[in-house]
Structures are given as structure tokens and as C-alpha cells.
Design an enzyme around this catalytic site. Sequence first.
Site, PDB file in Angstrom:
ATOM      1  N   LYS A 202       0.715  -1.202  -0.169  1.00 37.22           N
ATOM      2  CA  LYS A 202      -0.026  -0.024  -0.148  1.00 37.22           C
ATOM      3  C   LYS A 202       0.960   1.397  -0.078  1.00 37.22           C
ATOM      4  O   LYS A 202       1.615   1.439   0.828  1.00 37.22           O
ATOM      5  CB  LYS A 202      -0.802  -0.209   1.207  1.00 37.22           C
ATOM      6  N   LYS A 255      -2.097  -1.482  -4.169  1.00 38.85           N
ATOM      7  CA  LYS A 255      -2.785  -0.455  -3.997  1.00 38.85           C
ATOM      8  C   LYS A 255      -2.138   0.872  -4.045  1.00 38.85           C
ATOM      9  O   LYS A 255      -1.188   1.011  -3.370  1.00 38.85           O
ATOM     10  CB  LYS A 255      -3.746  -0.571  -3.037  1.00 38.85           C
TER      11      LYS A 255
HETATM   12  C1  PBG Z   1      -7.617   2.673   5.324  1.00 42.18           C
HETATM   13  C2  PBG Z   1      -7.936   2.545   3.844  1.00 42.18           C
HETATM   14  C3  PBG Z   1      -7.625   3.660   2.945  1.00 42.18           C
HETATM   15  C4  PBG Z   1      -8.344   3.168   1.950  1.00 42.18           C
HETATM   16  C5  PBG Z   1      -8.535   1.937   2.023  1.00 42.18           C
HETATM   17  N1  PBG Z   1      -8.485   1.417   3.183  1.00 42.18           N
HETATM   18  C6  PBG Z   1      -7.436   5.090   3.209  1.00 42.18           C
HETATM   19  C7  PBG Z   1      -5.841   5.562   3.548  1.00 42.18           C
HETATM   20  O1  PBG Z   1      -5.108   4.629   3.646  1.00 42.18           O
HETATM   21  O2  PBG Z   1      -5.762   6.904   3.972  1.00 42.18           O
HETATM   22  C8  PBG Z   1      -8.177   4.026   0.452  1.00 42.18           C
HETATM   23  C9  PBG Z   1      -9.152   3.455  -0.370  1.00 42.18           C
HETATM   24  C10 PBG Z   1      -9.465   4.574  -1.756  1.00 42.18           C
HETATM   25  O3  PBG Z   1      -8.827   5.609  -1.747  1.00 42.18           O
HETATM   26  O4  PBG Z   1     -10.447   4.343  -2.360  1.00 42.18           O
HETATM   27  N2  PBG Z   1      -8.532   2.330   6.033  1.00 42.18           N
END
Ligand code: PBG
Length: 329
Positions: A202, A255
Site C-alpha cells: 500500500k 494499491k
Molecule cells: C484505510 C484505507 C484507506 C483506503 C482503503 N483503506 C485510506 C488510507 O489509507 O488513507 C483507501 C481506498 C480508496 O482511496 O479508495 N482504512
Amino acid sequence: MAVTTRTSLSLTRRPRRLRRSEAIRSLVRETRLTPDCFIYPLFICNGAGVRREIGSMPGVFQLSVDEAVKEAAAAKRDGVPAVILFGLPDQKDPEGSAAYDPDAPVQSAVRVLKREVRDLLVMTDVCLCEYTSHGHCGIVEGDDIVNDATVEQLVRAALSHAVAGADVVAPSDMMDGRVGAIRKALDERGFDRTAIMSYAVKYCSGFYGPFREAADSTPQFGDRRSHQMDPANVDEALREVQIDIDEGADIVMVKPALPYLDVLAKVKERFGYPTAAYHVSGEYAMLKAAAQRGWVDEPRVMMESLIGIKRAGADMIITYYARDAARVL
Ligand code: PBG
């Protein structure tokens, strides 16, 4: 001099022969998008009859449990097999303890969805950022997000989702050791059939902007660079995947999706493991905004984005377009 169309170069290779009709194009098509590779994100809030559109994500709503059931059932009818749930609690505190409240929106939605929507696969996002008063993904001490104490909270959240009946828990926090800790806790309590989809890779991305409006999870100070990955790194991404597989992840995720297709391709090639890609909120919002101005043809750029993600190596795609794309297919 008139151009004669019968002039013939003597070419041995004419790739255009395979592009002349839809019939032949479909025979040589290498990647196929089908609705059964989509995972549909839902934002769950308290209350009843609530369906509140998110400003920066047209077509995406915060839903109360009853509305989420309707939305998930409709998605299932469109051919989408799975949903992933995010929660909007009424109360937040510095430890994010609402994340493991058995009666919080996500846990309630899991119970009702598993009961009411036949064969729907229910996944849950496991993170604290929606539940902490400061909007960080963990417990904060000074300017540090304390890893191991945060993992304990995440384990509690994942367990509460499993108890509610989640098929898959998906830790998205990027703390070290959380996959192993969650796997161990699940197994000790008899939830050996609950799978883990790890947000293994991520990146610290500006493309999560609209999500933070949707989930009310913008950090009140600082950023997420101490745990989410540097966009410049790919060797590190492969190490992250290796660690999560070793700790017991069943599915690994990359991601965001489109800016990281090279990473996705390498992860799939190196590990041959079930691999998910998250086409995130900012990627969706960009296409929506351009389409609303008439600058791009939305169905076309939607399908092109999703096929690109699939072609790069994703077995499954988490996308706000899940229903729209399923209906096109
Ligand atoms: C954290 C989480 C995020 C997203 C999914 N799970 C946000 C972050 O890390 O700030 C982002 C998903 C998206 O932007 O569609 N709970």
C-alpha cells in the site's frame, strides 16, 4: 495519378488481419474482464434509510445497514460476487476502540448481509483510521504510530469481524506483523476458515483523497509516510509481499492500481499468488470528473482502466465501478 487500392506490398506479416471484425478480435483476445473478478466497496454508517452521496465520488454513497443490503443484493444480481466494508462510527477515540464494537456499523452489516444476501462474499477492511479521533491508522505517541500496540487493536477488530461472520478480513494499516498476529488470533479461536486479504503493498498515495472524505479519516496532523510505502520503491514491495505470505496471507493486494501496474505485474510474476488490485477513490474520481465535463467517454475509460489492471496481473479488482462495469459486461 489515381491511387489504386489493389497495390500490394508482399508482406508476410499483416497483424491487422486479426483486427478486422469483432468475431476475430474476440478469438485472439488475451485478457477478459468478467464481473466475477470485482469486489465492491461499501461505506456503512449508523441509522436507517440513509443513502448519502459522497461529494468527491459521484455515484458512491454512505449507506445504513438496510440500504447496504439493497445495494449489495443489486450488485450480486449484476454478477458481482463480493463486497468489502468500511465503517463510519458515531464515536471516535484516540485508540480507535469503536473498530471492535460488536454493534458498530461494519459488524452489524456483516451479520445482516450474510443472512440476507445469498452467496455474497463479505470482506471487511481492518484499520483504525476511521475510528481514531486523530485520523491516524494506529495508536499515536508523540509523532510515532506505535506498531505493536496498534497490532493488538487490529487483532481485536479483525476478530470482531470474524465473529460477526466475515468471510475475509483485509488489514489495510501497513503495521508490521499484523497478518501473522491476526492469523494466530483467528486460528486460536476457531476461525481457521476466515481468510486474510492483506493490503501488502500500500503506497502513501494522494489518490486516497476522496476516500478520506467518504470515510471521514483524514489525519488531523502529519501524514502516513511512516507506514505506507514510498511510491518510488518496487524491491521493497516484493519484500512486503513475501513477509505477508510468510505470515499467512491468503490474498495479497497492490494499491493504488493504475500508477503501480509495474508493481502489480512483478508481484504476480514473482509469487504466482492470488493477487488483488485496488482501483482507489482518486482513480475513480478523476474519471468521473473528466466524464462529467464531457472530456472522456466514461464507459470506455472505465473498461480500459479495468482491463489494464487485469492484464497487468490482478486476479481480482476492488473498484467503485464494480456495478457499472458488471452491467456493461
Ligand atoms: C484505510 C484505507 C484507506 C483506503 C482503503 N483503506 C485510506 C488510507 O489509507 O488513507 C483507501 C481506498 C480508496 O482511496 O479508495 N482504512
